[in-house]
Motif scaffolding. Sequence first.
Motif, PDB file in Angstrom:
ATOM      1  N   ARG A  73       0.801  -0.907  -0.064  1.00  0.00           N
ATOM      2  CA  ARG A  73       0.095  -0.136  -0.195  1.00  0.00           C
ATOM      3  C   ARG A  73       0.663   1.283   0.107  1.00  0.00           C
ATOM      4  NH1 ARG A  73      -2.492  -2.698   4.504  1.00  0.00           N
ATOM      5  NH2 ARG A  73      -2.015  -1.034   5.784  1.00  0.00           N
ATOM      6  N   LEU A  74       1.859   1.303   0.741  1.00  0.00           N
ATOM      7  CA  LEU A  74       2.846   2.340   0.671  1.00  0.00           C
ATOM      8  C   LEU A  74       3.419   2.752  -0.510  1.00  0.00           C
ATOM      9  CD1 LEU A  74       4.361   4.368   2.409  1.00  0.00           C
ATOM     10  CD2 LEU A  74       6.031   2.702   2.853  1.00  0.00           C
ATOM     11  N   VAL A  75       3.932   1.611  -1.290  1.00  0.00           N
ATOM     12  CA  VAL A  75       4.286   1.878  -2.705  1.00  0.00           C
ATOM     13  C   VAL A  75       3.284   2.263  -3.422  1.00  0.00           C
ATOM     14  CG1 VAL A  75       5.086   0.583  -4.638  1.00  0.00           C
ATOM     15  CG2 VAL A  75       6.131  -0.032  -2.365  1.00  0.00           C
ATOM     16  N   ALA A  76       2.085   1.978  -3.562  1.00  0.00           N
ATOM     17  CA  ALA A  76       0.940   2.434  -4.296  1.00  0.00           C
ATOM     18  C   ALA A  76       0.739   4.044  -4.149  1.00  0.00           C
ATOM     19  CB  ALA A  76      -0.219   1.623  -3.984  1.00  0.00           C
ATOM     20  N   HIS A  86       8.814  -5.707  -3.931  1.00  0.00           N
ATOM     21  CA  HIS A  86       7.492  -4.895  -3.663  1.00  0.00           C
ATOM     22  C   HIS A  86       7.613  -3.646  -4.551  1.00  0.00           C
ATOM     23  CE1 HIS A  86       6.756  -7.019  -0.139  1.00  0.00           C
ATOM     24  NE2 HIS A  86       8.103  -7.099   0.180  1.00  0.00           N
ATOM     25  N   GLY A  87       8.299  -3.587  -5.649  1.00  0.00           N
ATOM     26  CA  GLY A  87       8.061  -2.778  -6.849  1.00  0.00           C
ATOM     27  C   GLY A  87       8.363  -0.982  -6.324  1.00  0.00           C
ATOM     28  N   LYS A 146       4.287  10.567  -6.119  1.00  0.00           N
ATOM     29  CA  LYS A 146       5.559  10.999  -7.062  1.00  0.00           C
ATOM     30  C   LYS A 146       4.559  11.754  -8.327  1.00  0.00           C
ATOM     31  CE  LYS A 146       7.767   7.826  -8.239  1.00  0.00           C
ATOM     32  NZ  LYS A 146       8.531   6.548  -8.643  1.00  0.00           N
ATOM     33  N   GLU A 147       3.623  11.312  -8.776  1.00  0.00           N
ATOM     34  CA  GLU A 147       2.982  11.938  -9.882  1.00  0.00           C
ATOM     35  C   GLU A 147       2.306  13.122  -9.405  1.00  0.00           C
ATOM     36  OE1 GLU A 147      -0.070   9.205 -11.510  1.00  0.00           O
ATOM     37  OE2 GLU A 147       1.215   7.582 -11.420  1.00  0.00           O
TER      38      GLU A 147
END
Length: 181
Positions: free
Chosen positions: A56-59, A97-98, A65-66
């Motif tokens: 969830r943090l990565v998403a 985790h991307g 960032k966007e």
Amino acid sequence: MLLETPVCDFGWQAPDFELKTPDGVAWTRDRVMGGNGMLIAFICNHCPYVIAVIDRLVADINAIKEAGVGVACVMSNDYAAYPADAPDKMLAFADTHGLTVPYLVDEDQSVARAYGAVCTPDLFGFDRAGGLQYRGRIDSAMMKDAANRVPELRNAMMSVAKGAGGPRVQTPSMGCSIKWR
């Protein structure tokens, strides 16, 4: 040991730093800073709180960032005592985790001390002038089912990116203590 982060000290200025990724790329505060702000996330590989929220943090990081907010993750734990957090393991964790933002090694723990980080995850959201606007949790779900979560970090940083500042009411993050030397 479970800890909670202190209340947000609005306007506190982000300390400068120079840290490297496990593969040797140097990053500074000014290099991380985006046009609309900056998020510094103190995380590690082995903390059950981080593991529960990392996807969830990565998403949320990708959305932030966007919106023009620069992001870096920092690992400050004593990895000699906690080998799961060693730099070579950081690369694998980020890949699994991307995580596409710099994942930086705070070798001497000076950056964690300068920021006053106390746990993983510990999140510091700054406006474009480098003033602290968010020091709360990732979301309302924490370690539970995230189906109906409120993405508090994402919402706060979207507000910061628009120049509106962070929310006045913030729920502290909680997690495992930084593993100090």
